[in-house]
Write a protein that holds these residues in place. Sequence first.
Motif, PDB file in Angstrom:
ATOM      1  N   ALA A  11      38.752 -48.342 -25.181  1.00  0.00           N
ATOM      2  CA  ALA A  11      37.902 -48.209 -26.366  1.00  0.00           C
ATOM      3  C   ALA A  11      37.654 -46.750 -26.721  1.00  0.00           C
ATOM      4  CB  ALA A  11      36.583 -48.940 -26.157  1.00  0.00           C
ATOM      5  N   THR A  12      37.762 -45.864 -25.732  1.00  0.00           N
ATOM      6  CA  THR A  12      37.512 -44.445 -25.991  1.00  0.00           C
ATOM      7  C   THR A  12      38.768 -43.697 -26.427  1.00  0.00           C
ATOM      8  OG1 THR A  12      37.933 -43.780 -23.698  1.00  0.00           O
ATOM      9  CG2 THR A  12      35.667 -44.421 -24.269  1.00  0.00           C
ATOM     10  N   LYS A  13      39.919 -44.351 -26.386  1.00  0.00           N
ATOM     11  CA  LYS A  13      41.184 -43.706 -26.733  1.00  0.00           C
ATOM     12  C   LYS A  13      41.407 -43.760 -28.244  1.00  0.00           C
ATOM     13  CE  LYS A  13      42.576 -43.234 -22.403  1.00  0.00           C
ATOM     14  NZ  LYS A  13      42.431 -41.966 -21.761  1.00  0.00           N
ATOM     15  N   SER A  14      42.121 -42.750 -28.748  1.00  0.00           N
ATOM     16  CA  SER A  14      42.491 -42.751 -30.165  1.00  0.00           C
ATOM     17  C   SER A  14      43.648 -43.723 -30.379  1.00  0.00           C
ATOM     18  CB  SER A  14      42.916 -41.350 -30.595  1.00  0.00           C
ATOM     19  OG  SER A  14      44.159 -41.009 -29.994  1.00  0.00           O
ATOM     20  N   THR A  15      43.925 -44.008 -31.617  1.00  0.00           N
ATOM     21  CA  THR A  15      45.045 -44.893 -31.938  1.00  0.00           C
ATOM     22  C   THR A  15      46.348 -44.295 -31.436  1.00  0.00           C
ATOM     23  OG1 THR A  15      43.868 -45.733 -33.868  1.00  0.00           O
ATOM     24  CG2 THR A  15      46.248 -46.063 -33.830  1.00  0.00           C
ATOM     25  N   ALA A  16      46.520 -42.993 -31.594  1.00  0.00           N
ATOM     26  CA  ALA A  16      47.735 -42.323 -31.112  1.00  0.00           C
ATOM     27  C   ALA A  16      47.843 -42.425 -29.590  1.00  0.00           C
ATOM     28  CB  ALA A  16      47.736 -40.869 -31.556  1.00  0.00           C
ATOM     29  N   GLN A  17      46.721 -42.255 -28.894  1.00  0.00           N
ATOM     30  CA  GLN A  17      46.738 -42.364 -27.436  1.00  0.00           C
ATOM     31  C   GLN A  17      47.079 -43.783 -27.001  1.00  0.00           C
ATOM     32  OE1 GLN A  17      42.764 -40.773 -26.890  1.00  0.00           O
ATOM     33  NE2 GLN A  17      43.592 -39.019 -25.754  1.00  0.00           N
ATOM     34  N   LEU A  18      46.536 -44.775 -27.707  1.00  0.00           N
ATOM     35  CA  LEU A  18      46.850 -46.167 -27.377  1.00  0.00           C
ATOM     36  C   LEU A  18      48.321 -46.465 -27.615  1.00  0.00           C
ATOM     37  CD1 LEU A  18      43.736 -48.058 -28.779  1.00  0.00           C
ATOM     38  CD2 LEU A  18      44.318 -47.653 -26.381  1.00  0.00           C
ATOM     39  N   ALA A  19      48.878 -45.933 -28.705  1.00  0.00           N
ATOM     40  CA  ALA A  19      50.293 -46.136 -28.998  1.00  0.00           C
ATOM     41  C   ALA A  19      51.153 -45.506 -27.900  1.00  0.00           C
ATOM     42  CB  ALA A  19      50.649 -45.554 -30.358  1.00  0.00           C
ATOM     43  N   ALA A  20      50.764 -44.316 -27.446  1.00  0.00           N
ATOM     44  CA  ALA A  20      51.503 -43.650 -26.377  1.00  0.00           C
ATOM     45  C   ALA A  20      51.412 -44.439 -25.072  1.00  0.00           C
ATOM     46  CB  ALA A  20      50.986 -42.233 -26.181  1.00  0.00           C
ATOM     47  N   LEU A  21      50.240 -44.944 -24.756  1.00  0.00           N
ATOM     48  CA  LEU A  21      50.079 -45.767 -23.557  1.00  0.00           C
ATOM     49  C   LEU A  21      50.921 -47.033 -23.638  1.00  0.00           C
ATOM     50  CD1 LEU A  21      46.245 -45.493 -22.858  1.00  0.00           C
ATOM     51  CD2 LEU A  21      48.091 -44.808 -21.316  1.00  0.00           C
ATOM     52  N   PHE A  22      50.959 -47.629 -24.824  1.00  0.00           N
ATOM     53  CA  PHE A  22      51.765 -48.833 -25.023  1.00  0.00           C
ATOM     54  C   PHE A  22      53.234 -48.522 -24.751  1.00  0.00           C
ATOM     55  CE2 PHE A  22      54.197 -51.911 -27.405  1.00  0.00           C
ATOM     56  CZ  PHE A  22      53.525 -53.097 -27.189  1.00  0.00           C
ATOM     57  N   GLN A  23      53.715 -47.405 -25.273  1.00  0.00           N
ATOM     58  CA  GLN A  23      55.109 -47.007 -25.046  1.00  0.00           C
ATOM     59  C   GLN A  23      55.365 -46.732 -23.565  1.00  0.00           C
ATOM     60  OE1 GLN A  23      55.842 -43.741 -27.694  1.00  0.00           O
ATOM     61  NE2 GLN A  23      56.344 -45.084 -29.414  1.00  0.00           N
ATOM     62  N   ASP A  24      54.444 -46.047 -22.909  1.00  0.00           N
ATOM     63  CA  ASP A  24      54.595 -45.773 -21.482  1.00  0.00           C
ATOM     64  C   ASP A  24      54.658 -47.063 -20.670  1.00  0.00           C
ATOM     65  OD1 ASP A  24      54.561 -43.059 -22.003  1.00  0.00           O
ATOM     66  OD2 ASP A  24      52.477 -42.775 -21.352  1.00  0.00           O
ATOM     67  N   ALA A  25      53.780 -48.001 -20.987  1.00  0.00           N
ATOM     68  CA  ALA A  25      53.769 -49.280 -20.271  1.00  0.00           C
ATOM     69  C   ALA A  25      55.056 -50.056 -20.529  1.00  0.00           C
ATOM     70  CB  ALA A  25      52.551 -50.101 -20.686  1.00  0.00           C
ATOM     71  N   SER A  26      55.536 -50.019 -21.758  1.00  0.00           N
ATOM     72  CA  SER A  26      56.790 -50.700 -22.091  1.00  0.00           C
ATOM     73  C   SER A  26      57.959 -50.101 -21.325  1.00  0.00           C
ATOM     74  CB  SER A  26      57.062 -50.612 -23.593  1.00  0.00           C
ATOM     75  OG  SER A  26      56.067 -51.295 -24.308  1.00  0.00           O
ATOM     76  N   ARG A  27      57.993 -48.780 -21.236  1.00  0.00           N
ATOM     77  CA  ARG A  27      59.060 -48.113 -20.475  1.00  0.00           C
ATOM     78  C   ARG A  27      58.986 -48.473 -18.998  1.00  0.00           C
ATOM     79  NH1 ARG A  27      57.517 -43.211 -23.453  1.00  0.00           N
ATOM     80  NH2 ARG A  27      58.796 -43.164 -25.300  1.00  0.00           N
ATOM     81  N   ALA A  28      57.790 -48.545 -18.462  1.00  0.00           N
ATOM     82  CA  ALA A  28      57.621 -48.892 -17.045  1.00  0.00           C
ATOM     83  C   ALA A  28      58.142 -50.296 -16.771  1.00  0.00           C
ATOM     84  CB  ALA A  28      56.158 -48.764 -16.640  1.00  0.00           C
ATOM     85  N   ILE A  29      57.875 -51.213 -17.683  1.00  0.00           N
ATOM     86  CA  ILE A  29      58.364 -52.584 -17.526  1.00  0.00           C
ATOM     87  C   ILE A  29      59.880 -52.611 -17.594  1.00  0.00           C
ATOM     88  CG2 ILE A  29      58.482 -54.839 -18.675  1.00  0.00           C
ATOM     89  CD1 ILE A  29      55.498 -54.390 -19.414  1.00  0.00           C
ATOM     90  N   THR A  30      60.450 -51.885 -18.546  1.00  0.00           N
ATOM     91  CA  THR A  30      61.900 -51.838 -18.694  1.00  0.00           C
ATOM     92  C   THR A  30      62.542 -51.242 -17.449  1.00  0.00           C
ATOM     93  OG1 THR A  30      61.691 -51.632 -21.084  1.00  0.00           O
ATOM     94  CG2 THR A  30      63.778 -50.953 -20.134  1.00  0.00           C
ATOM     95  N   ALA A  31      61.988 -50.165 -16.929  1.00  0.00           N
ATOM     96  CA  ALA A  31      62.525 -49.535 -15.718  1.00  0.00           C
ATOM     97  C   ALA A  31      62.448 -50.491 -14.546  1.00  0.00           C
ATOM     98  CB  ALA A  31      61.768 -48.249 -15.420  1.00  0.00           C
ATOM     99  N   SER A  32      61.353 -51.205 -14.443  1.00  0.00           N
ATOM    100  CA  SER A  32      61.180 -52.165 -13.358  1.00  0.00           C
ATOM    101  C   SER A  32      62.211 -53.273 -13.467  1.00  0.00           C
ATOM    102  CB  SER A  32      59.768 -52.737 -13.391  1.00  0.00           C
ATOM    103  OG  SER A  32      59.613 -53.720 -12.393  1.00  0.00           O
TER     104      SER A  32
END
Length: 57
Positions: A11-32
């Motif tokens: 809730a404290t993150k900006s929209t850009a930060q949330l988008a970046a986190l989403f991309q990071d999480a997606s990459r982690a899943i793909t790598a896994s």
Amino acid sequence: MNFNLNRNDLATKSTAQLAALFQDASRAITASNAAIASAQSLLAIIAQELGRRGPAP
């Protein structure tokens, strides 16, 4: 990457930060998934080789 976030953290993150986190999480899943697929492929090749060699003496 370690994702130790809760709803309040997000809730404290900006929209850009949330988008970046989403991309990071997606990459982690793909790598896994890539690592799992590679390991499964290796297991299949090992099983084939063991099958060609026949039973151990």
